[in-house]
Design a protein around this motif. Structure first.
Motif, PDB file in Angstrom:
ATOM      1  N   GLN A 160       5.540  17.385   1.959  1.00  9.44           N
ATOM      2  CA  GLN A 160       6.947  17.481   1.583  1.00  9.44           C
ATOM      3  C   GLN A 160       7.753  17.798   2.831  1.00  9.44           C
ATOM      4  O   GLN A 160       7.556  18.832   3.462  1.00  9.44           O
ATOM      5  CB  GLN A 160       7.156  18.549   0.516  1.00  9.44           C
ATOM      6  CG  GLN A 160       8.570  18.575  -0.040  1.00  9.44           C
ATOM      7  CD  GLN A 160       8.719  19.588  -1.167  1.00  9.44           C
ATOM      8  OE1 GLN A 160       8.485  20.779  -0.964  1.00  9.44           O
ATOM      9  NE2 GLN A 160       9.109  19.126  -2.332  1.00  9.44           N
ATOM     10  N   CYS A 201       4.261   9.724  -1.409  1.00  7.11           N
ATOM     11  CA  CYS A 201       4.453  10.781  -0.423  1.00  7.11           C
ATOM     12  C   CYS A 201       4.388  10.181   0.972  1.00  7.11           C
ATOM     13  O   CYS A 201       3.717   9.177   1.169  1.00  7.11           O
ATOM     14  CB  CYS A 201       3.388  11.866  -0.581  1.00  7.11           C
ATOM     15  SG  CYS A 201       3.533  12.808  -2.124  1.00  7.11           S
ATOM     16  N   LEU A 203       7.385  13.232   0.647  1.00  6.22           N
ATOM     17  CA  LEU A 203       8.618  13.458  -0.095  1.00  6.22           C
ATOM     18  C   LEU A 203       9.679  13.993   0.857  1.00  6.22           C
ATOM     19  O   LEU A 203       9.369  14.743   1.784  1.00  6.22           O
ATOM     20  CB  LEU A 203       8.371  14.481  -1.214  1.00  6.22           C
ATOM     21  CG  LEU A 203       7.249  14.159  -2.202  1.00  6.22           C
ATOM     22  CD1 LEU A 203       6.957  15.367  -3.081  1.00  6.22           C
ATOM     23  CD2 LEU A 203       7.609  12.949  -3.051  1.00  6.22           C
ATOM     24  N   THR A 205      13.152  16.167   0.913  1.00  3.89           N
ATOM     25  CA  THR A 205      13.960  17.081   0.101  1.00  3.89           C
ATOM     26  C   THR A 205      15.439  17.083   0.472  1.00  3.89           C
ATOM     27  O   THR A 205      16.251  17.645  -0.266  1.00  3.89           O
ATOM     28  CB  THR A 205      13.455  18.525   0.257  1.00  3.89           C
ATOM     29  OG1 THR A 205      13.713  18.964   1.605  1.00  3.89           O
ATOM     30  CG2 THR A 205      11.955  18.625  -0.017  1.00  3.89           C
ATOM     31  N   GLN A 214      11.724  20.151  -8.022  1.00  2.00           N
ATOM     32  CA  GLN A 214      11.558  19.047  -8.964  1.00  2.00           C
ATOM     33  C   GLN A 214      10.505  18.065  -8.452  1.00  2.00           C
ATOM     34  O   GLN A 214       9.677  17.559  -9.221  1.00  2.00           O
ATOM     35  CB  GLN A 214      12.895  18.322  -9.170  1.00  2.00           C
ATOM     36  CG  GLN A 214      12.852  17.258 -10.268  1.00  2.00           C
ATOM     37  CD  GLN A 214      12.492  17.831 -11.622  1.00  2.00           C
ATOM     38  OE1 GLN A 214      13.179  18.720 -12.118  1.00  2.00           O
ATOM     39  NE2 GLN A 214      11.406  17.352 -12.211  1.00  2.00           N
ATOM     40  N   GLN A 215      10.519  17.815  -7.165  1.00  2.00           N
ATOM     41  CA  GLN A 215       9.518  16.923  -6.581  1.00  2.00           C
ATOM     42  C   GLN A 215       8.110  17.482  -6.759  1.00  2.00           C
ATOM     43  O   GLN A 215       7.171  16.741  -7.089  1.00  2.00           O
ATOM     44  CB  GLN A 215       9.803  16.721  -5.093  1.00  2.00           C
ATOM     45  CG  GLN A 215      11.026  15.872  -4.802  1.00  2.00           C
ATOM     46  CD  GLN A 215      11.334  15.800  -3.323  1.00  2.00           C
ATOM     47  OE1 GLN A 215      10.889  16.645  -2.536  1.00  2.00           O
ATOM     48  NE2 GLN A 215      12.100  14.798  -2.915  1.00  2.00           N
ATOM     49  N   ASP A 218       7.076  17.103 -10.471  1.00  2.00           N
ATOM     50  CA  ASP A 218       6.782  15.702 -10.796  1.00  2.00           C
ATOM     51  C   ASP A 218       5.462  15.257 -10.181  1.00  2.00           C
ATOM     52  O   ASP A 218       4.684  14.517 -10.805  1.00  2.00           O
ATOM     53  CB  ASP A 218       7.913  14.798 -10.302  1.00  2.00           C
ATOM     54  CG  ASP A 218       9.215  15.008 -11.056  1.00  2.00           C
ATOM     55  OD1 ASP A 218       9.190  15.625 -12.137  1.00  2.00           O
ATOM     56  OD2 ASP A 218      10.265  14.558 -10.545  1.00  2.00           O
ATOM     57  N   THR A 219       5.204  15.703  -8.953  1.00  2.00           N
ATOM     58  CA  THR A 219       3.967  15.328  -8.264  1.00  2.00           C
ATOM     59  C   THR A 219       2.749  15.907  -8.967  1.00  2.00           C
ATOM     60  O   THR A 219       1.723  15.220  -9.134  1.00  2.00           O
ATOM     61  CB  THR A 219       4.003  15.793  -6.799  1.00  2.00           C
ATOM     62  OG1 THR A 219       5.108  15.173  -6.144  1.00  2.00           O
ATOM     63  CG2 THR A 219       2.726  15.430  -6.073  1.00  2.00           C
TER      64      THR A 219
END
Length: 329
Positions: A160, A201, A203, A205, A214-215, A218-219
């Motif tokens: 991320q 990925c 991701l 932000t 949220q990411q 969801d992941t």
């Protein structure tokens, strides 16, 4: 020798103050990516500590930035305004390194420019006198080393990141990939040393904590067999309530090390999350030290003194074997 004072400000007030103080040659400007990020507030606190220790100084230093860390154009505009009006020196944490470098090059300021926390890309290093902050590649290396201890055979991983153009974050990702994969300049982990980045990925932000959480959620739902999630920056953990809710859904996996979380930074809410078992390792920068040292570095530059480049501020590593810094902060 000139003597300098720090004035730490926030939000719109900081920008308004910047317009006033920049009318003379006694302003030291520190421009961060966004005033909404608690990481940068530590830089502010470092500036305030410097002020306390130099209370009789007559010069001013301005701490400012856009209200939102996602406002890359706003940060460029703030730097533009300060340089056009005139400052004694400026320290910039560029959110979008290429865009910021292009603007600084266009202005061609005749005052010292340095970077803090995040640097320009190598092809623009001539635009600044020095970089003060983290060795970001090494930070990525340390994150990979922690992941490899827990998952010696590798596994599936999601990185991320922040803004696409953030050179410091991208350098951390490179350090992670190279170390985990065992080779230089890996663009994406695709089985090297057993590590594979999952589809979707990395991701991004945009430095937004709500989006980061949220990411993550969801992941975790879409990839129930995920082995590792790496917060290259601490965005999700900067919103502790949301981060707690997200990690509550996978606490059994975290406790068993089926899923591991490695995160950047060691601010108080992050250390609390670590102590609660919501991450397995934290690799922390030293933003307070950056803010504390920046005024003196700018003074050296103004006085024509030789300054090392780069100026690294070090890292703090916390893991389950040695909680270290995170145990008491």
């Amino acid at each position: 020798m000139k003597r300098f004072t720090i004035l730490a400000a926030a939000g719109a007030l900081a920008l308004t103050a910047g317009a006033a103080y920049a009318q003379d040659d006694k302003t030291l400007a520190i421009v961060v990516k966004g005033l909404d990020n608690p990481f940068f507030e530590q830089i502010n606190l470092g500036c305030q500590k410097w002020l306390e220790e130099n209370a009789d100084s007559e010069y001013k230093c301005l701490y400012t930035g856009p209200a939102s860390s996602a406002d890359e154009a706003g940060e460029v505009q703030i730097v533009d305004d300060l340089l056009v009006r005139g400052v004694a020196a400026i320290a910039i944490s560029p959110s979008n390194a290429p865009a910021m470098a292009n603007r600084v090059r266009a202005i061609a300021p005749d005052v010292p420019v340095m970077t803090i926390d995040a640097d320009f890309l190598p092809d623009a290093s001539d635009l600044r006198a020095t970089y003060l902050g983290t060795d970001n590649y090494l930070m990525g290396v340390k994150m990979a080393e922690e992941a490899m201890k827990l998952k010696p055979e590798g596994g599936s991983v999601c990185l991320q990141l922040g803004n696409v153009g953030a050179a410091n974050i991208n350098s951390r990702a490179q350090g992670f990939r190279d170390t985990a994969g065992g080779a230089k300049d890996i663009e994406r982990l695709d089985g090297q040393n057993g590590w594979t980045e999952i589809q979707g990925c990395p991701l991004y932000t945009n430095d937004q904590s709500d989006l980061a959480n949220q990411q993550m959620a969801d992941t975790f739902i879409a990839n129930p067999d995920l082995d590792a999630f790496v917060l290259v920056g601490g965005w999700a953990q900067f919103a502790p309530q949301a981060y707690t809710q997200v990690t509550d859904q996978v606490m059994d996996k975290l406790k068993s090390n089926e899923l591991i979380i490695i995160a950047g930074d060691t601010l108080p809410p992050q250390n609390q999350a670590f102590r609660e078992g919501r991450s397995h390792a934290q690799v922390g920068q030293r933003p307070f030290e950056m803010g504390y040292k920046a005024p003196d570095v700018m003074i050296q530059l103004i006085n024509g003194e030789t300054v090392d480049d780069p100026l690294y501020t070090g890292l703090d590593v916390c893991n389950t074997e040695d909680p270290g810094f995170c145990a008491d902060n």
